[in-house]
Design an enzyme around this catalytic site. Structure first.
Site, mmCIF file in Angstrom:
data_model
loop_
_atom_site.group_PDB
_atom_site.id
_atom_site.type_symbol
_atom_site.label_atom_id
_atom_site.label_comp_id
_atom_site.label_asym_id
_atom_site.label_seq_id
_atom_site.Cartn_x
_atom_site.Cartn_y
_atom_site.Cartn_z
ATOM 1 N N GLY A 189 0.478 2.838 -3.596
ATOM 2 C CA GLY A 189 -0.670 3.582 -3.065
ATOM 3 C C GLY A 189 -1.824 2.649 -2.792
ATOM 4 C CG ASN A 190 -5.838 4.275 -2.947
ATOM 5 O OD1 ASN A 190 -6.631 3.928 -3.824
ATOM 6 N ND2 ASN A 190 -5.421 5.526 -2.823
ATOM 7 C CB VAL A 206 -5.305 5.285 -7.148
ATOM 8 C CG1 VAL A 206 -4.404 5.901 -8.200
ATOM 9 C CG2 VAL A 206 -6.155 6.374 -6.480
ATOM 10 C CD GLU A 241 5.578 -3.038 -4.119
ATOM 11 O OE1 GLU A 241 5.233 -3.334 -2.958
ATOM 12 O OE2 GLU A 241 6.312 -3.766 -4.809
ATOM 13 C CB CYS A 253 1.963 0.007 3.237
ATOM 14 S SG CYS A 253 3.738 -0.239 3.082
HETATM 15 P P1 NAD Z 1 -1.820 9.071 -2.326
HETATM 16 O O1 NAD Z 1 -3.154 9.679 -2.079
HETATM 17 O O2 NAD Z 1 -0.610 9.927 -2.194
HETATM 18 O O3 NAD Z 1 -1.887 8.413 -3.769
HETATM 19 C C1 NAD Z 1 -0.782 7.736 -4.328
HETATM 20 C C2 NAD Z 1 -0.448 8.345 -5.672
HETATM 21 O O4 NAD Z 1 -1.530 8.166 -6.562
HETATM 22 C C3 NAD Z 1 -0.159 9.831 -5.614
HETATM 23 O O5 NAD Z 1 1.012 10.109 -6.333
HETATM 24 C C4 NAD Z 1 -1.377 10.449 -6.254
HETATM 25 O O6 NAD Z 1 -1.096 11.654 -6.919
HETATM 26 C C5 NAD Z 1 -1.805 9.377 -7.230
HETATM 27 N N1 NAD Z 1 -3.240 9.434 -7.533
HETATM 28 C C6 NAD Z 1 -4.238 9.679 -6.669
HETATM 29 N N2 NAD Z 1 -5.426 9.640 -7.306
HETATM 30 C C7 NAD Z 1 -5.169 9.353 -8.596
HETATM 31 C C8 NAD Z 1 -5.970 9.170 -9.758
HETATM 32 N N3 NAD Z 1 -7.296 9.265 -9.709
HETATM 33 N N4 NAD Z 1 -5.355 8.876 -10.900
HETATM 34 C C9 NAD Z 1 -4.020 8.764 -10.964
HETATM 35 N N5 NAD Z 1 -3.215 8.936 -9.897
HETATM 36 C C10 NAD Z 1 -3.771 9.225 -8.737
HETATM 37 O O7 NAD Z 1 -1.555 7.872 -1.354
HETATM 38 P P2 NAD Z 1 -2.564 6.745 -0.875
HETATM 39 O O8 NAD Z 1 -3.047 5.937 -2.003
HETATM 40 O O9 NAD Z 1 -3.552 7.313 0.090
HETATM 41 O O10 NAD Z 1 -1.479 5.886 -0.065
HETATM 42 C C11 NAD Z 1 -1.829 5.105 0.987
HETATM 43 C C12 NAD Z 1 -1.994 3.674 0.538
HETATM 44 O O11 NAD Z 1 -0.770 3.219 0.005
HETATM 45 C C13 NAD Z 1 -2.321 2.736 1.661
HETATM 46 O O12 NAD Z 1 -3.275 1.819 1.236
HETATM 47 C C14 NAD Z 1 -0.992 2.045 1.934
HETATM 48 O O13 NAD Z 1 -1.129 0.768 2.522
HETATM 49 C C15 NAD Z 1 -0.418 1.979 0.571
HETATM 50 N N6 NAD Z 1 1.033 1.906 0.627
HETATM 51 C C16 NAD Z 1 1.632 0.791 0.136
HETATM 52 C C17 NAD Z 1 2.994 0.688 0.184
HETATM 53 C C18 NAD Z 1 3.712 -0.499 -0.336
HETATM 54 O O14 NAD Z 1 4.921 -0.408 -0.496
HETATM 55 N N7 NAD Z 1 3.058 -1.607 -0.628
HETATM 56 C C19 NAD Z 1 3.752 1.717 0.741
HETATM 57 C C20 NAD Z 1 3.093 2.836 1.205
HETATM 58 C C21 NAD Z 1 1.736 2.921 1.127
#
Ligand code: NAD
Length: 449
Positions: free
Chosen positions: A181-182, A185, A203, A237
């Site tokens: 994710g980002n 978080v 990741e 990503c």
């Molecule tokens: P998202 O909002 O779905 O969050 C990811 C996860 O974090 C979810 O399961 C969510 O429930 C959890 N989450 C959110 N807030 C939280 C908190 N405060 N505490 C605990 N858990 C929490 O997805 P996102 O972060 O918007 O995803 C997009 C980002 O992910 C982009 O930056 C993208 O580049 C990155 N990404 C990376 C990869 C990789 O493989 N490196 C792949 C896909 C996406």
């Protein structure tokens, strides 16, 4: 997690047989539920079936096949040389599962990013809790419905939920947390993990640059960049976030990309079945704001009710523009002219280390210069993100784009502990290491090291 821990402690997940059965079960799920998976992804992201199959089913199948074929070999204790000081003896590295791990997935490849880490976790003999993204609701429900029907329920659990549920899960003790994710978080996850000294794989994303020099095959570059950027409507990503192109070929590249967009998605991309939608209103509004005052070459149309943003190319972008301050994560491609490859490299190196970096060039010297003077999670030369589909390459970020890596053997390693084991025979041995110490013993000790 208590039930999972009980299963782990019972030793259920350790035998090769159990691991292979679980991988087979995952494979059956992918093959038998293909239509449901494609439908859930269509609901969440209007993802075209070809993209769903390629990225969210096919890639998992490739990783499963790769892992199944090699797993027995990976699990074998690995003989390594034994240093003189420890002789006589035999040294081996034993891979042992970490225990009970948690996998937290995001919404952009919501199915792949639940399954792919799980392949590694199960192959390495762990129990796992999977927390899909609450943002991609249909896929989250699908994962919660089908994982328990195919997999060993005593070893794999799915927990749906958003911030409150994940916060509660993060308070528990895990043996590893695998988060995609980002970066914001990720910091919360790492802080929670620190309380239990739990190792993490993060990741993450960031702005992945794409450098095009004047020797590049512009037709190929245009086609591949447009494909890589607008796949999943830019919500990838490893999508090329922005292009740095040498000014002598700037217009030629832009023109080719404009015609490629028409070729791929027609005159009205909103009607194309091959172009996805933005995940939700919040992200739609964020992307729409980025277009404010932008010099749009093609695209730029937005339709909030349909969560549509046209495949868009923007030119004359300056490094201080909002779209250069954050990961775009949508179908907007800024193209920036640079005088030279060195200038492109300087600009890239001013920012954090990206998850991916692409270079299009026919010059081996320039390819080498870009790779050796920048840092990134991974790179493809003369294409976009193809390196991610090679299971023998590690996939992961560096610096702000993440820590740790997975896919294929790297997933197995991520979810295994490498335990050092030295086996000594009970032979009588020269007394040089034991007290009472003496100068002659020290002399021998020094010789042996
Ligand atoms: P998202 O909002 O779905 O969050 C990811 C996860 O974090 C979810 O399961 C969510 O429930 C959890 N989450 C959110 N807030 C939280 C908190 N405060 N505490 C605990 N858990 C929490 O997805 P996102 O972060 O918007 O995803 C997009 C980002 O992910 C982009 O930056 C993208 O580049 C990155 N990404 C990376 C990869 C990789 O493989 N490196 C792949 C896909 C996406």
């Amino acid at each position: 997690a208590a039930a999972l821990r009980k299963t782990f402690e019972a030793g259920t997940t350790k035998p090769l047989k159990w691991r292979l059965e679980q991988l087979d079960a995952l494979e059956h799920l992918l093959r038998e539920r293909e239509a449901d998976i494609v439908e859930a992804l269509r609901q969440d992201l209007r993802k075209p079936a070809n993209e769903s199959y390629g990225a969210e089913i096919g890639m998992n199948l490739t990783d499963i096949a790769y892992t199944k074929k090699r797993l027995a070999g990976w699990m074998k204790p690995e003989r390594v040389p034994t240093a003189l000081i420890a002789q006589p003896g035999r040294s081996v590295i034993v891979r042992e599962p970490l225990g009970v791990v948690m996998i937290i997935a995001p919404w952009n490849y919501p199915f792949q990013l639940c399954v792919l880490p799980l392949i590694g976790a199960l192959a390495a003999g762990n129990c796992a809790l999977v927390k899909p993204s609450e943002v991609s609701t249909a896929t989250s429900a699908l994962v919660a419905e089908w994982f328990p029907k195919y997999l060993d329920r005593s070893a794999v659990q799915v927990m749906e939920g958003g911030v409150p549920e994940t916060t509660a899960l993060l308070r528990e003790k895990w043996d590893h947390i695998f988060y995609t994710g980002n970066g914001t978080v990720a910091r919360i996850v790492m802080e929670a993990a620190a309380k239990h000294l739990t190792p993490v794989t993060l990741e993450l994303g960031g702005k992945s640059p794409c450098i095009v020099d004047e020797t590049a095959d512009l037709d190929a570059a245009a086609k591949r960049i447009v494909f890589g950027k607008f796949y999943n409507a830019g919500q990838t990503c490893v999508a090329p976030d922005y292009v740095l192109v040498q000014d002598s070929v700037h217009d030629a590249l832009v023109n080719r990309m404009v015609s490629t967009i028409r070729e791929f998605y027609g005159d009205e991309p909103q009607r194309s079945p091959d172009f996805g939608r933005i995940i939700n209103e919040r992200h739609h509004a964020r992307l729409t704001r980025l277009l404010d005052g932008a010099n749009v070459v093609t695209g730029g149309e937005t339709d909030a009710a349909d969560r549509y943003i046209a495949p868009t190319i923007v030119r004359d972008v300056s490094p201080s523009d909002p779209m250069m301050q954050e990961e775009i994560f949508g179908p907007i491609l800024p193209v920036i002219a640079v005088p030279s490859v060195e200038a492109a490299i300087t600009q890239v190196n001013r920012g954090p280390k990206p998850l991916a970096l692409y270079v299009f060039s026919r010059s081996k010297t320039n390819q080498h210069r870009v790779i050796s003077t920048t840092s990134a999670g991974g790179s493809t030369i003369n294409h976009v993100w193809m390196h991610v589909g090679v299971p023998s390459l590690p996939f992961g970020g560096v610096g702000e784009s993440g820590m740790g890596a997975y896919h294929g053997k790297y997933s197995f390693d991520t979810f295994s502990h490498r335990r050092a084991v030295l086996r000594k025979p009970n032979l009588s041995e020269p007394p040089i290491v034991y007290p009472p110490y003496a100068p002659w013993k020290l002399k021998w000790l020094k010789r042996m090291i």
